[in-house]
Design a protein around this motif. Structure first.
Motif, PDB file in Angstrom:
ATOM      1  N   LYS A  29      -0.466  -3.056 -18.739  1.00  0.00           N
ATOM      2  CA  LYS A  29      -1.442  -3.041 -17.648  1.00  0.00           C
ATOM      3  C   LYS A  29      -2.220  -1.737 -17.616  1.00  0.00           C
ATOM      4  O   LYS A  29      -3.450  -1.722 -17.457  1.00  0.00           O
ATOM      5  CB  LYS A  29      -0.707  -3.194 -16.309  1.00  0.00           C
ATOM      6  CG  LYS A  29      -0.467  -4.623 -15.883  1.00  0.00           C
ATOM      7  CD  LYS A  29      -1.722  -5.413 -15.869  1.00  0.00           C
ATOM      8  CE  LYS A  29      -1.983  -6.136 -14.583  1.00  0.00           C
ATOM      9  NZ  LYS A  29      -2.960  -7.232 -14.750  1.00  0.00           N
ATOM     10  N   ASN A  49      -6.225  -1.619 -18.049  1.00  0.00           N
ATOM     11  CA  ASN A  49      -7.083  -1.192 -16.946  1.00  0.00           C
ATOM     12  C   ASN A  49      -8.045  -0.078 -17.339  1.00  0.00           C
ATOM     13  O   ASN A  49      -9.065   0.126 -16.690  1.00  0.00           O
ATOM     14  CB  ASN A  49      -6.220  -0.781 -15.751  1.00  0.00           C
ATOM     15  CG  ASN A  49      -5.583  -1.999 -15.103  1.00  0.00           C
ATOM     16  OD1 ASN A  49      -6.101  -3.117 -15.228  1.00  0.00           O
ATOM     17  ND2 ASN A  49      -4.456  -1.809 -14.443  1.00  0.00           N
ATOM     18  N   LYS A  86      -3.710 -12.791 -14.266  1.00  0.00           N
ATOM     19  CA  LYS A  86      -3.959 -12.547 -15.686  1.00  0.00           C
ATOM     20  C   LYS A  86      -2.692 -12.730 -16.525  1.00  0.00           C
ATOM     21  O   LYS A  86      -2.726 -12.751 -17.741  1.00  0.00           O
ATOM     22  CB  LYS A  86      -4.497 -11.133 -15.895  1.00  0.00           C
ATOM     23  CG  LYS A  86      -5.903 -10.936 -15.317  1.00  0.00           C
ATOM     24  CD  LYS A  86      -6.450  -9.609 -15.775  1.00  0.00           C
ATOM     25  CE  LYS A  86      -7.728  -9.207 -15.063  1.00  0.00           C
ATOM     26  NZ  LYS A  86      -8.805 -10.197 -15.206  1.00  0.00           N
ATOM     27  N   THR A  87      -1.574 -12.814 -15.835  1.00  0.00           N
ATOM     28  CA  THR A  87      -0.308 -13.052 -16.524  1.00  0.00           C
ATOM     29  C   THR A  87      -0.038 -14.535 -16.596  1.00  0.00           C
ATOM     30  O   THR A  87      -0.020 -15.236 -15.586  1.00  0.00           O
ATOM     31  CB  THR A  87       0.841 -12.353 -15.771  1.00  0.00           C
ATOM     32  OG1 THR A  87       0.694 -10.948 -15.924  1.00  0.00           O
ATOM     33  CG2 THR A  87       2.189 -12.764 -16.309  1.00  0.00           C
ATOM     34  N   TYR A  95       5.375  -4.554 -19.264  1.00  0.00           N
ATOM     35  CA  TYR A  95       4.254  -5.064 -18.474  1.00  0.00           C
ATOM     36  C   TYR A  95       3.434  -3.911 -17.888  1.00  0.00           C
ATOM     37  O   TYR A  95       2.204  -3.896 -17.969  1.00  0.00           O
ATOM     38  CB  TYR A  95       4.793  -5.973 -17.364  1.00  0.00           C
ATOM     39  CG  TYR A  95       3.755  -6.415 -16.369  1.00  0.00           C
ATOM     40  CD1 TYR A  95       2.764  -7.324 -16.744  1.00  0.00           C
ATOM     41  CD2 TYR A  95       3.756  -5.925 -15.066  1.00  0.00           C
ATOM     42  CE1 TYR A  95       1.794  -7.725 -15.835  1.00  0.00           C
ATOM     43  CE2 TYR A  95       2.794  -6.327 -14.157  1.00  0.00           C
ATOM     44  CZ  TYR A  95       1.817  -7.224 -14.551  1.00  0.00           C
ATOM     45  OH  TYR A  95       0.859  -7.615 -13.658  1.00  0.00           O
ATOM     46  N   THR A  96       4.130  -2.928 -17.308  1.00  0.00           N
ATOM     47  CA  THR A  96       3.434  -1.798 -16.692  1.00  0.00           C
ATOM     48  C   THR A  96       2.603  -1.042 -17.723  1.00  0.00           C
ATOM     49  O   THR A  96       1.454  -0.677 -17.459  1.00  0.00           O
ATOM     50  CB  THR A  96       4.462  -0.810 -16.073  1.00  0.00           C
ATOM     51  OG1 THR A  96       5.529  -1.567 -15.532  1.00  0.00           O
ATOM     52  CG2 THR A  96       3.843   0.062 -15.025  1.00  0.00           C
ATOM     53  N   ASP A 136      -0.110 -11.698 -10.291  1.00  0.00           N
ATOM     54  CA  ASP A 136      -1.125 -11.324 -11.265  1.00  0.00           C
ATOM     55  C   ASP A 136      -1.588 -12.559 -12.028  1.00  0.00           C
ATOM     56  O   ASP A 136      -0.859 -13.095 -12.864  1.00  0.00           O
ATOM     57  CB  ASP A 136      -0.513 -10.286 -12.226  1.00  0.00           C
ATOM     58  CG  ASP A 136      -1.488  -9.888 -13.318  1.00  0.00           C
ATOM     59  OD1 ASP A 136      -2.672 -10.280 -13.245  1.00  0.00           O
ATOM     60  OD2 ASP A 136      -1.061  -9.193 -14.260  1.00  0.00           O
TER      61      ASP A 136
END
Ligand code: UDP
Ligand code: MG
Length: 311
Positions: A25, A29, A62-63, A21-22, A60
């Motif tokens: 992201k 971004n 967007k998730t 996930y990180t 979040d």
């Protein structure tokens, strides 16, 4: 603003989920031009996968999460995911970072150039067992030898696909979709994107031999009727052989070439050979019948239990 949908099937991925996930992201971004969403499909995980997803989705928006009522398999998970995407470009990838999200910007450039299916083709595969490499190679070779569409070698499910193509795939009536084959079968502007397949970042493969076998046979059977034709060929071959044996036996009888009571060997050979061919043929045919049965029952390919951030 164009929107990108990232579709990720997950099954017992608690170890890798957060890292994954990180990293996604971080990449997204940097892409300020685009809006995006990440759709995780929890394929009946038995570990903390769903809890972690729930936690992420709370913070979040967007998730988004689709959660199955049990494990329905990777293909079903992706099929479900692409039904719920709202983006203009859809990216399908694994949760284990074997297909690095850092490649997305380059794939997006290819998409902006007008390509409609950009499929990741592996230049190399790191950290995978010799057994996996061998079976994967056999799979692609057999599939291509047997099937009527060209399915690119060393191509998994990692791809960027235009909305137009996703709509076509979603509108296909078949239940059990073999996506790798279908994405190639639908046509449109296809483009290979070569990359180095990385090692799995954490956790173990969720594709044991049984699931690989199922995927391989689904792929072959849903894209080819050649195995049925091979059955026909085997039939003709055994008929020719049996006629040869018949002639030989008759001649032996007429000319007393042979002690007939000693014909036990030839009888045994004939019986075992023919019954072997018959059983093999029945097996191949029944693989098709099983899938026809599956399709006609009209059961859904998956059952959704929970949705988060999805209306
Ligand atoms: N996966 C899934 N359902 C399954 C098996 C796998 O959703 O029944 C997911 C898994 O979590 C991963 C992706 O499909 O995100 C690919 O699986 P994996 O990395 O284990 O396969 P491999 O790369 O070893 O072929
Ligand atoms: Mg993997």
């Amino acid at each position: 603003m164009k929107k990108i949908s990232i579709v990720i099937p997950v099954y017992n991925e608690e170890e890798v989920l957060k890292i994954s996930y990180t990293r996604i992201k971080e990449v997204m971004n940097t892409l300020e031009k685009y809006d995006y969403e990440i759709i995780w499909i929890n394929d009946g995980s038995k570990d903390k996968t769903f809890d972690i997803l729930q936690e992420i989705a709370k913070e979040d928006e967007k998730t988004k999460v689709l959660s199955f009522s049990r494990n329905f398999g990777h293909q079903a998970a992706v099929t479900a995911g692409i039904k719920y995407v709202t983006g203009d470009a859809i990216i399908i990838m694994d949760a284990d970072l074997q297909d690095p999200p850092e490649l997305l910007p380059e794939m997006l450039v290819l998409w902006e150039e007008g390509n409609e299916v950009i499929y990741g083709q592996r230049k190399s595969r790191k950290g995978e067992s010799a057994f996996k490499l061998l079976t994967a190679k056999m799979f692609y070779n057999t599939l291509n030898a047997l099937s009527d569409v060209d399915i690119p070698k060393d191509t998994g499910d990692f791809r960027l696909v235009d909305r137009k193509v996703i709509d076509v795939i979603n509108s296909l009536p078949e239940h059990n979709k073999f996506l790798r084959g279908l994405f190639s079968w639908v046509g449109f502007k296809q483009k290979a994107y070569f990359y180095e397949r990385q090692e799995r970042q954490a956790g173990k493969t969720k594709y044991p031999f049984k699931k690989m076998w199922r995927l391989a046979s689904d792929g072959i059977i849903s894209f080819s009727t050649k195995p049925l034709k091979i059955v026909g060929g085997l039939g003709i071959l055994t008929i020719i052989l049996s006629i040869a044996i018949l002639i030989y036996s008759l001649l032996s009888y007429l000319w007393h070439l042979n002690n007939l009571t000693a014909g036990w060997t030839s009888i045994m050979v004939a019986i075992t050979l023919f019954s072997g061919v018959q059983l093999l043929s029945i097996w191949i045919i029944s693989e098709y019948i099983a899938r026809i049965y599956d399709e006609t029952r009209n059961r859904p390919q998956y059952i959704i239990d929970k949705k988060i951030n999805i209306i």
